[in-house]
Design an enzyme around this catalytic site. Structure first.
Site, PDB file in Angstrom:
ATOM      1  N   LYS A 193       0.042  11.609   5.817  1.00 34.50           N
ATOM      2  CA  LYS A 193       0.377  10.490   6.722  1.00 34.50           C
ATOM      3  C   LYS A 193       1.024   9.349   5.928  1.00 34.50           C
ATOM      4  O   LYS A 193       2.061   8.808   6.308  1.00 34.50           O
ATOM      5  CB  LYS A 193      -0.922  10.014   7.391  1.00 34.50           C
ATOM      6  CG  LYS A 193      -0.810   8.745   8.179  1.00 34.50           C
ATOM      7  CD  LYS A 193      -1.818   7.630   7.915  1.00 34.50           C
ATOM      8  CE  LYS A 193      -2.887   7.716   6.950  1.00 34.50           C
ATOM      9  NZ  LYS A 193      -3.576   6.494   6.584  1.00 34.50           N
ATOM     10  N   LYS A 199       0.836  -1.207   0.000  1.00 38.36           N
ATOM     11  CA  LYS A 199       0.000   0.000   0.000  1.00 38.36           C
ATOM     12  C   LYS A 199       0.873   1.261   0.000  1.00 38.36           C
ATOM     13  O   LYS A 199       0.555   2.264  -0.641  1.00 38.36           O
ATOM     14  CB  LYS A 199      -0.934  -0.009   1.219  1.00 38.36           C
ATOM     15  CG  LYS A 199      -1.749   1.239   1.414  1.00 38.36           C
ATOM     16  CD  LYS A 199      -2.790   1.485   0.331  1.00 38.36           C
ATOM     17  CE  LYS A 199      -3.492   2.822   0.561  1.00 38.36           C
ATOM     18  NZ  LYS A 199      -4.492   3.134  -0.440  1.00 38.36           N
TER      19      LYS A 199
HETATM   20  P1  NAP Z   1     -12.359   9.068   7.419  1.00 36.63           P
HETATM   21  O1  NAP Z   1     -13.441   9.484   6.487  1.00 36.63           O
HETATM   22  O2  NAP Z   1     -11.716  10.062   8.294  1.00 36.63           O
HETATM   23  O3  NAP Z   1     -12.933   7.849   8.295  1.00 36.63           O
HETATM   24  C1  NAP Z   1     -12.362   7.392   9.473  1.00 36.63           C
HETATM   25  C2  NAP Z   1     -13.487   7.106  10.440  1.00 36.63           C
HETATM   26  O4  NAP Z   1     -12.937   6.521  11.620  1.00 36.63           O
HETATM   27  C3  NAP Z   1     -14.248   8.370  10.851  1.00 36.63           C
HETATM   28  O5  NAP Z   1     -15.617   8.165  10.610  1.00 36.63           O
HETATM   29  C4  NAP Z   1     -13.905   8.504  12.332  1.00 36.63           C
HETATM   30  O6  NAP Z   1     -14.980   9.003  13.106  1.00 36.63           O
HETATM   31  C5  NAP Z   1     -13.640   7.073  12.713  1.00 36.63           C
HETATM   32  N1  NAP Z   1     -12.824   6.964  13.907  1.00 36.63           N
HETATM   33  C6  NAP Z   1     -11.645   7.565  14.187  1.00 36.63           C
HETATM   34  N2  NAP Z   1     -11.180   7.167  15.375  1.00 36.63           N
HETATM   35  C7  NAP Z   1     -12.092   6.293  15.862  1.00 36.63           C
HETATM   36  C8  NAP Z   1     -12.176   5.534  17.053  1.00 36.63           C
HETATM   37  N3  NAP Z   1     -11.224   5.601  17.983  1.00 36.63           N
HETATM   38  N4  NAP Z   1     -13.247   4.735  17.221  1.00 36.63           N
HETATM   39  C9  NAP Z   1     -14.216   4.666  16.289  1.00 36.63           C
HETATM   40  N5  NAP Z   1     -14.204   5.370  15.142  1.00 36.63           N
HETATM   41  C10 NAP Z   1     -13.136   6.166  14.936  1.00 36.63           C
HETATM   42  O7  NAP Z   1     -11.161   8.366   6.619  1.00 36.63           O
HETATM   43  P2  NAP Z   1     -11.251   7.446   5.314  1.00 36.63           P
HETATM   44  O8  NAP Z   1     -11.007   8.297   4.119  1.00 36.63           O
HETATM   45  O9  NAP Z   1     -12.451   6.553   5.390  1.00 36.63           O
HETATM   46  O10 NAP Z   1      -9.905   6.590   5.510  1.00 36.63           O
HETATM   47  C11 NAP Z   1      -9.833   5.494   6.442  1.00 36.63           C
HETATM   48  C12 NAP Z   1      -8.534   4.741   6.174  1.00 36.63           C
HETATM   49  O11 NAP Z   1      -8.544   4.247   4.820  1.00 36.63           O
HETATM   50  C13 NAP Z   1      -7.265   5.608   6.286  1.00 36.63           C
HETATM   51  O12 NAP Z   1      -6.224   4.844   6.825  1.00 36.63           O
HETATM   52  C14 NAP Z   1      -6.978   5.974   4.845  1.00 36.63           C
HETATM   53  O13 NAP Z   1      -5.615   6.258   4.653  1.00 36.63           O
HETATM   54  C15 NAP Z   1      -7.425   4.719   4.116  1.00 36.63           C
HETATM   55  N6  NAP Z   1      -7.844   4.899   2.711  1.00 36.63           N
HETATM   56  C16 NAP Z   1      -8.665   5.935   2.342  1.00 36.63           C
HETATM   57  C17 NAP Z   1      -9.033   6.062   1.010  1.00 36.63           C
HETATM   58  C18 NAP Z   1      -9.912   7.204   0.528  1.00 36.63           C
HETATM   59  O14 NAP Z   1      -9.982   7.422  -0.705  1.00 36.63           O
HETATM   60  N7  NAP Z   1     -10.591   7.928   1.378  1.00 36.63           N
HETATM   61  C19 NAP Z   1      -8.592   5.134   0.058  1.00 36.63           C
HETATM   62  C20 NAP Z   1      -7.792   4.067   0.471  1.00 36.63           C
HETATM   63  C21 NAP Z   1      -7.422   3.960   1.800  1.00 36.63           C
HETATM   64  P3  NAP Z   1     -15.449  10.546  13.119  1.00 36.63           P
HETATM   65  O15 NAP Z   1     -16.740  10.528  12.380  1.00 36.63           O
HETATM   66  O16 NAP Z   1     -15.611  10.890  14.547  1.00 36.63           O
HETATM   67  O17 NAP Z   1     -14.358  11.342  12.439  1.00 36.63           O
END
Ligand code: NAP
Length: 294
Positions: free
Chosen positions: A239, A171
């Site tokens: 990150k 990744k």
């Molecule tokens: P995101 O929208 O910020 O989602 C993360 C979620 O985790 C949020 O809803 C957050 O809640 C929740 N969270 C954080 N800490 C928590 C805890 N302690 N307990 C429970 N829930 C918690 O991020 P994302 O874009 O989905 O990305 C998630 C992961 O996938 C990351 O590692 C990212 O690098 C990876 N990724 C993302 C993409 C993309 O295109 N977005 C693609 C591939 C990989 P809140 O609602 O309170 O913020």
């Protein structure tokens, strides 16, 4: 019926949980902000009040959290996954985190009679919604096979790439390529605009030749419209580029272009654009060129 606990229902975790429901699995969701749990319940899932509540009866726990400390807290913390799930539970961490942390999580899970694989994904929000993610999986072969039905419900390419942590290493390479490609597409678009070329026509013809790539297909139109709603946040790609640069340094590999793009992503973030889509690198190119941007 297999019960899957999904922890982290954000841009990626939300649609992934929805696809697990579509596949007929019993899905229990937990998210820091309750609103996203309620959305899952509206779609037919079950809601949990905390991590322990979510994982207690789960066969598989799927985590989709922002960063290494978030995953460590949820998995290793008091009342976390390892404290609360039953023996034999399989942890599938789909978050993008440091490879060494994934290795440590797998060891900690084994010490508690559980199993863990790292299964970071690529394909963005669109891939999560469409269920067409590309998933790079690290772990023991039997554990990867046990995770496969869940992974195939959210992705179309699921590849076992090696032992624990290997998924994260692959990744990191993915994020290196994506960041570099976005930067080059951004530079090309600003260059074309400066010459007064019809960018829509240019994107069409470029996409059909050797310069064709998924960033041109999926992001260039939004970039020309200056539409930077995430998607994938600059904060998260910053990150990931930290993971890439330190892993490259550990291996003694030079990544000069990657290091430069890491600096550019950091600068974009330092200017207050951390919550924009990573395609906002275009703003920085404009700024460096004395055009709008910034
Ligand atoms: P995101 O929208 O910020 O989602 C993360 C979620 O985790 C949020 O809803 C957050 O809640 C929740 N969270 C954080 N800490 C928590 C805890 N302690 N307990 C429970 N829930 C918690 O991020 P994302 O874009 O989905 O990305 C998630 C992961 O996938 C990351 O590692 C990212 O690098 C990876 N990724 C993302 C993409 C993309 O295109 N977005 C693609 C591939 C990989 P809140 O609602 O309170 O913020």
């Amino acid at each position: 019926m297999t019960t899957v606990a999904v922890i982290g229902l954000g841009i990626m975790g939300g649609p992934m949980a929805a696809n697990l429901l579509t596949a007929g699995l019993d899905v229990v969701g937990y998210n820091r902000t309750r609103e996203k749990v309620d959305q899952l319940v509206e779609r037919g899932g079950r809601g949990a009040d905390d991590v322990a509540d979510a994982v207690r009866d789960a066969d598989i726990v799927l985590t989709m959290l922002p960063d290494s400390p978030d995953v460590e807290g949820v998995v290793l913390g008091e009342g976390g996954v390892l404290d609360s799930a039953k023996a034999g539970t399989l942890l599938v961490d789909a978050s993008t985190i440091r490879p060494d942390v994934s290795v440590r999580l797998a060891e900690a899970a084994r010490a508690r009679g559980m199993r863990a694989v790292d299964a970071p994904v690529s394909g963005g929000e669109a891939g999560a919604v469409e269920g067409t993610l590309s998933i790079m999986v690290g772990g023991e072969p039997a554990d990867v096979e046990a995770a496969r039905p869940v992974l195939e419900a959210v992705g179309s390419t699921v590849v076992h790439v090696g032992p624990a942590g290997s998924g994260q290493t692959v990744k990191a390479a993915n994020q290196l390529i994506v960041a570099g490609t976005i930067e080059l597409v951004a530079e090309a678009l600003v260059f074309l605009e400066a010459h007064g070329v019809d960018t829509e026509a240019a994107i069409k013809v470029l996409a059909g030749g050797l310069a064709g790539n998924r960033i041109l297909d999926r992001k260039a139109a939004g970039m020309t419209a200056r539409e930077f709603t995430p998607g994938f946040r600059v904060d998260l790609h910053h990150k990931d580029l930290g993971i890439v640069t330190s892993a490259a340094r550990e291996a003694g590999v030079a990544i000069p272009v990657g290091a430069l793009v890491a600096q550019l992503m950091g600068s974009l973030r330092a200017q207050g654009h951390g919550s924009l889509d990573h395609s906002a690198l275009l703003l920085l190119v404009e700024q460096l060129s004395g055009r709008r941007g910034g």
